[in-house]
Design a protein around this motif. Structure first.
Motif, mmCIF file in Angstrom:
data_model
loop_
_atom_site.group_PDB
_atom_site.id
_atom_site.type_symbol
_atom_site.label_atom_id
_atom_site.label_comp_id
_atom_site.label_asym_id
_atom_site.label_seq_id
_atom_site.Cartn_x
_atom_site.Cartn_y
_atom_site.Cartn_z
ATOM 1 N N SER A 78 0.767 -1.198 -0.140
ATOM 2 C CA SER A 78 -0.056 -0.071 0.048
ATOM 3 C C SER A 78 0.877 1.265 0.064
ATOM 4 C CB SER A 78 -1.077 -0.024 1.137
ATOM 5 O OG SER A 78 -0.288 0.133 2.327
ATOM 6 N N HIS A 80 0.418 5.356 1.017
ATOM 7 C CA HIS A 80 -0.516 6.586 1.552
ATOM 8 C C HIS A 80 0.189 7.763 1.248
ATOM 9 C CE1 HIS A 80 -2.162 2.871 3.910
ATOM 10 N NE2 HIS A 80 -3.156 3.847 3.882
ATOM 11 N N ASP A 85 -4.994 6.494 1.293
ATOM 12 C CA ASP A 85 -4.776 5.403 0.848
ATOM 13 C C ASP A 85 -5.022 5.551 -0.883
ATOM 14 O OD1 ASP A 85 -4.280 2.498 -0.030
ATOM 15 O OD2 ASP A 85 -5.492 2.002 1.341
#
Length: 273
Positions: A78, A80, A85
């Motif tokens: 992921s 951010h 996100d």
């Protein structure tokens, strides 16, 4: 900090980082020609910091920038950015986020030749449907030393002046982070130093966050910290770096990169540029 990284990376990514990558992988190709451009990168970049990213050709540094800036989607893990996100965002939402929260500075300047300095600087605001405020435009143009060149077009400016326009354009939206891709690569040594000083001042006095990919140890020495990539991993870091320290570290990584290159197909190295 300068030793072998833990599986979690050099920083335990935290919610206060303006840019945060958690176990990011980026894979190109299929099963027969699989290329791991990023291999489990985890890092947090603090707000108000200047980070340089370096590594041998094919190390994954451009892929790192593209994933961190939302220009490319990771295969897993992921990203951010400013607390958002990026994974759930569609392309329209990503474009809006990049326009409002990210500034970009490229080696090739990417100015529109028919527009004046003022019009090039304010273009991101107009594209976002925002009316430029004269006081803010005047301030950012003055900060980059182009107050007397407001009405000039790019063809009437030197390379260094064009890059100053690009910096002003990146700063005008007051972005959460500015990403630079070899921003001094097309400039002579003296002009490059002036541009880097501007970036340093944007961090020191304006609280800006800057992430810069570069191959130049002198450019990297203007950063608070240098991250070194090899084979898609963060393998080393230097805080408060000097140009000599960066050059020495790159020498070792270059030897590593050459060894690695001898054992891998050419397309693997090319895919990570």
């Amino acid at each position: 900090m300068n030793g072998t990284p833990s599986p979690q990376g050099y920083d335990a990514p935290d919610r206060h980082a303006v840019v945060r990558l958690d176990d990011v992988h980026k894979v190109y190709g299929g099963s027969k020609n699989r290329v791991a451009a990023l291999d489990g990168v985890s890092i947090g970049l603090p707000r108000g910091s200047f980070t340089a990213v370096m590594g041998p050709s094919g190390s994954g540094k451009s892929t790192f920038l593209h994933c961190a800036a939302g220009l490319d989607r990771p295969s897993s893990g992921s990203v951010h950015l400013d607390g958002v996100d990026l994974a759930p965002l569609n392309e329209k939402e990503l474009t809006k986020l990049r326009r409002e929260r990210i500034g970009f500075i490229f080696q090739a300047f990417n100015l529109l030749p028919a527009l004046t300095v003022v019009d090039n600087v304010t273009l991101p605001l107009r594209l976002a449907g925002r009316r430029p405020r004269k006081a803010e435009v005047d301030e950012v143009i003055e900060r980059v030393g182009l107050a007397s060149r407001r009405g000039n077009r790019p063809g009437e400016l030197s390379g260094g002046q064009q890059q100053r326009v690009a910096i002003a354009r990146a700063l005008i939206t007051k972005p959460a982070v500015v990403f630079g891709d070899e921003p001094t690569g097309a400039l002579d040594t003296y002009t490059a130093r002036e541009v880097l000083t501007l970036l340093r001042e944007a961090v020191q006095w304006g609280g800006q966050t800057i992430v810069m990919v570069t191959h130049d140890p002198v450019a990297a020495s203007h950063a608070d910290r240098v991250l070194f990539l090899a084979d898609g991993k963060i393998v080393s870091a230097l805080a408060a770096p000097t140009a000599d320290q960066v050059a020495e570290r790159m020498t070792h990584l270059g030897a590593w990169g050459d060894t690695s290159a001898a054992e891998t197909p050419t397309h693997r190295r090319e895919a990570r540029r």
